[in-house]
Design an enzyme around this catalytic site. Sequence first.
Site, PDB file in Angstrom:
ATOM      1  CG  PHE A  15       1.500  -4.057  -2.580  1.00  0.00           C
ATOM      2  CD1 PHE A  15       1.764  -4.838  -3.700  1.00  0.00           C
ATOM      3  CD2 PHE A  15       2.189  -2.854  -2.436  1.00  0.00           C
ATOM      4  CE1 PHE A  15       2.685  -4.435  -4.659  1.00  0.00           C
ATOM      5  CE2 PHE A  15       3.113  -2.441  -3.384  1.00  0.00           C
ATOM      6  CZ  PHE A  15       3.362  -3.219  -4.503  1.00  0.00           C
ATOM      7  NE  ARG A  36     -11.869  -0.762  -5.193  1.00  0.00           N
ATOM      8  CZ  ARG A  36     -10.952  -1.333  -5.980  1.00  0.00           C
ATOM      9  NH1 ARG A  36     -11.286  -1.794  -7.159  1.00  0.00           N
ATOM     10  NH2 ARG A  36      -9.696  -1.432  -5.563  1.00  0.00           N
ATOM     11  CG  ASP A  59     -11.924   7.766   1.834  1.00  0.00           C
ATOM     12  OD1 ASP A  59     -10.700   7.948   2.022  1.00  0.00           O
ATOM     13  OD2 ASP A  59     -12.550   8.301   0.895  1.00  0.00           O
ATOM     14  CB  VAL A  60      -7.112   5.839   4.933  1.00  0.00           C
ATOM     15  CG1 VAL A  60      -7.183   4.347   5.192  1.00  0.00           C
ATOM     16  CG2 VAL A  60      -6.548   6.152   3.545  1.00  0.00           C
ATOM     17  CB  SER A 139       7.020   4.113  -3.463  1.00  0.00           C
ATOM     18  OG  SER A 139       7.420   4.076  -4.818  1.00  0.00           O
ATOM     19  CE1 TYR A 152       2.327   6.770  -5.008  1.00  0.00           C
ATOM     20  CE2 TYR A 152       4.427   6.467  -6.143  1.00  0.00           C
ATOM     21  CZ  TYR A 152       3.397   5.971  -5.357  1.00  0.00           C
ATOM     22  OH  TYR A 152       3.460   4.665  -4.897  1.00  0.00           O
ATOM     23  N   PRO A 182       8.687  -0.670  -2.298  1.00  0.00           N
ATOM     24  CG  PRO A 182       6.606  -1.679  -2.244  1.00  0.00           C
ATOM     25  CD  PRO A 182       7.339  -0.472  -1.760  1.00  0.00           C
ATOM     26  CD  GLU A 188      -7.715  -3.295  -8.682  1.00  0.00           C
ATOM     27  OE1 GLU A 188      -8.115  -2.215  -8.202  1.00  0.00           O
ATOM     28  OE2 GLU A 188      -8.361  -4.358  -8.593  1.00  0.00           O
TER      29      GLU A 188
HETATM   30  P1  NDP Z   1      -3.746  -1.088  -5.926  1.00  0.00           P
HETATM   31  O1  NDP Z   1      -4.351   0.031  -6.692  1.00  0.00           O
HETATM   32  O2  NDP Z   1      -3.818  -2.461  -6.469  1.00  0.00           O
HETATM   33  O3  NDP Z   1      -4.337  -1.088  -4.430  1.00  0.00           O
HETATM   34  C1  NDP Z   1      -4.463   0.108  -3.715  1.00  0.00           C
HETATM   35  C2  NDP Z   1      -5.353  -0.121  -2.517  1.00  0.00           C
HETATM   36  O4  NDP Z   1      -5.474   1.120  -1.804  1.00  0.00           O
HETATM   37  C3  NDP Z   1      -6.744  -0.569  -2.896  1.00  0.00           C
HETATM   38  O5  NDP Z   1      -7.152  -1.593  -2.019  1.00  0.00           O
HETATM   39  C4  NDP Z   1      -7.595   0.678  -2.684  1.00  0.00           C
HETATM   40  O6  NDP Z   1      -8.888   0.285  -2.245  1.00  0.00           O
HETATM   41  C5  NDP Z   1      -6.838   1.340  -1.526  1.00  0.00           C
HETATM   42  N1  NDP Z   1      -7.150   2.751  -1.410  1.00  0.00           N
HETATM   43  C6  NDP Z   1      -6.907   3.752  -2.292  1.00  0.00           C
HETATM   44  N2  NDP Z   1      -7.388   4.924  -1.818  1.00  0.00           N
HETATM   45  C7  NDP Z   1      -7.947   4.642  -0.611  1.00  0.00           C
HETATM   46  C8  NDP Z   1      -8.615   5.420   0.362  1.00  0.00           C
HETATM   47  N3  NDP Z   1      -8.817   6.735   0.206  1.00  0.00           N
HETATM   48  N4  NDP Z   1      -9.048   4.809   1.493  1.00  0.00           N
HETATM   49  C9  NDP Z   1      -8.857   3.492   1.672  1.00  0.00           C
HETATM   50  N5  NDP Z   1      -8.239   2.695   0.786  1.00  0.00           N
HETATM   51  C10 NDP Z   1      -7.795   3.272  -0.341  1.00  0.00           C
HETATM   52  O7  NDP Z   1      -2.220  -0.649  -5.714  1.00  0.00           O
HETATM   53  P2  NDP Z   1      -1.009  -1.361  -4.950  1.00  0.00           P
HETATM   54  O8  NDP Z   1      -1.434  -2.560  -4.233  1.00  0.00           O
HETATM   55  O9  NDP Z   1       0.088  -1.443  -5.910  1.00  0.00           O
HETATM   56  O10 NDP Z   1      -0.661  -0.190  -3.926  1.00  0.00           O
HETATM   57  C11 NDP Z   1      -0.597  -0.385  -2.529  1.00  0.00           C
HETATM   58  C12 NDP Z   1       0.405   0.586  -1.964  1.00  0.00           C
HETATM   59  O11 NDP Z   1       1.677   0.302  -2.511  1.00  0.00           O
HETATM   60  C13 NDP Z   1       0.129   2.048  -2.289  1.00  0.00           C
HETATM   61  O12 NDP Z   1       0.440   2.822  -1.152  1.00  0.00           O
HETATM   62  C14 NDP Z   1       1.104   2.349  -3.429  1.00  0.00           C
HETATM   63  O13 NDP Z   1       1.447   3.696  -3.471  1.00  0.00           O
HETATM   64  C15 NDP Z   1       2.260   1.476  -3.018  1.00  0.00           C
HETATM   65  N6  NDP Z   1       3.208   1.102  -4.057  1.00  0.00           N
HETATM   66  C16 NDP Z   1       2.805   0.474  -5.212  1.00  0.00           C
HETATM   67  C17 NDP Z   1       3.745   0.089  -6.147  1.00  0.00           C
HETATM   68  C18 NDP Z   1       3.381  -0.543  -7.447  1.00  0.00           C
HETATM   69  O14 NDP Z   1       4.169  -0.456  -8.408  1.00  0.00           O
HETATM   70  N7  NDP Z   1       2.262  -1.199  -7.550  1.00  0.00           N
HETATM   71  C19 NDP Z   1       5.185   0.288  -5.913  1.00  0.00           C
HETATM   72  C20 NDP Z   1       5.475   0.970  -4.689  1.00  0.00           C
HETATM   73  C21 NDP Z   1       4.526   1.326  -3.792  1.00  0.00           C
HETATM   74  P3  NDP Z   1     -10.256   1.017  -2.629  1.00  0.00           P
HETATM   75  O15 NDP Z   1     -10.101   1.589  -4.001  1.00  0.00           O
HETATM   76  O16 NDP Z   1     -11.253  -0.092  -2.517  1.00  0.00           O
HETATM   77  O17 NDP Z   1     -10.418   2.034  -1.547  1.00  0.00           O
HETATM   78  C1  8X3 Z   2       5.138   2.865  -7.357  1.00  0.00           C
HETATM   79  C2  8X3 Z   2       6.393   2.691  -8.130  1.00  0.00           C
HETATM   80  O1  8X3 Z   2       7.934   3.794  -9.828  1.00  0.00           O
HETATM   81  O2  8X3 Z   2       5.547   3.936 -10.254  1.00  0.00           O
HETATM   82  O3  8X3 Z   2       5.384   3.496  -6.148  1.00  0.00           O
HETATM   83  O4  8X3 Z   2       6.552   5.248  -8.521  1.00  0.00           O
HETATM   84  S1  8X3 Z   2       6.606   3.980  -9.217  1.00  0.00           S
END
Ligand code: NDP
Ligand code: 8X3
Length: 252
Positions: A15, A36, A59-60, A139, A152, A182, A188
């Site tokens: 996202f 990364r 790193d947040v 989420s 989670y 979402p 990923e």
């Molecule tokens: P991805 O794994 O594709 O992306 C996650 C991003 O978060 C990466 O850019 C990663 O970057 C970053 N991240 C993870 N840990 C850290 C950290 N400690 N510090 C900084 N950056 C961090 O997942 P999504 O894009 O799907 O997820 C984005 C958000 O959406 C998340 O909050 C997830 O919980 C939420 N979400 C996702 C859903 C799904 O089904 N995909 C549905 C609902 C919500 P890097 O590893 O480089 O640090």
């Molecule tokens: C990501 C969607 O259903 O895997 O937040 O929790 S779910």
Amino acid sequence: MSGQTIFITGASAGFGAACARIFAQPGNRLILTARRIDPLLALQKDLAGTADIHIIPLDVRDREAVKGAVDALPPAFREIDVLINNAGLALGLEPAHQVNLDDWDTMVDTNIKGVMYCTRLILPGMVARNRGHIVNISSTASSWPYPGGNVYGGTKAFVTQFSRNLRCDLLGTKVRVTCIQPGMAETEFSKVRFKGDDAKAAQVYDGVEALTAADIAETVQWAVNRPPHVNINTLEVMSIDQAWAPFAIHRE
Ligand code: NDP
Ligand code: 8X3
């Protein structure tokens, strides 16, 4: 809308990267952060000539690092209009009594504390300028429980309620807060949840037209581009192939 400064956490994938692409328009200034650096550099190269882009390895979970990143922003990027609190992850699907406690710590530190730190450090400038928008990526797991969702879902429930409480604190200012919830989206996310097991991750999306990262970026963009007096509080977004299940009943 252009001419906005947008700070995105987790911009290296999913996202966050899709948000970077959609907001990469002339006049916008993007601050792209993630742990990364390589994917951030690739994104910056890809988007060159669109918006002005500043990348920060961040790193947040690291409160001092978040503070350092915000304090060290170049002058042109200091007045943040939009903060997209997107960085986050799920780890594992084990039941609570079997889970790896380190995974719970990581989810709490990233999904809760990361959102707290970025918000607390960026919000004062928005309030001082009486302008800004915080978009929190929660989420469907914040409202709807499922087996193995334990911490989670708990972290995302925090994000949803924190968003509402921020609105209460910000009433009387022109700073907006939006919470996006979402459902299943192919990013990923599952690869991270299953710790690099690509086959297991692929099963999650098998035969399903899941949401895409671009779908969520478009939703974020829509919420941000409403007129300044319109605050989109909460948006739940699912794939047409996903819905709720009936209550689970255990029978002897
Ligand atoms: P991805 O794994 O594709 O992306 C996650 C991003 O978060 C990466 O850019 C990663 O970057 C970053 N991240 C993870 N840990 C850290 C950290 N400690 N510090 C900084 N950056 C961090 O997942 P999504 O894009 O799907 O997820 C984005 C958000 O959406 C998340 O909050 C997830 O919980 C939420 N979400 C996702 C859903 C799904 O089904 N995909 C549905 C609902 C919500 P890097 O590893 O480089 O640090
Ligand atoms: C990501 C969607 O259903 O895997 O937040 O929790 S779910």
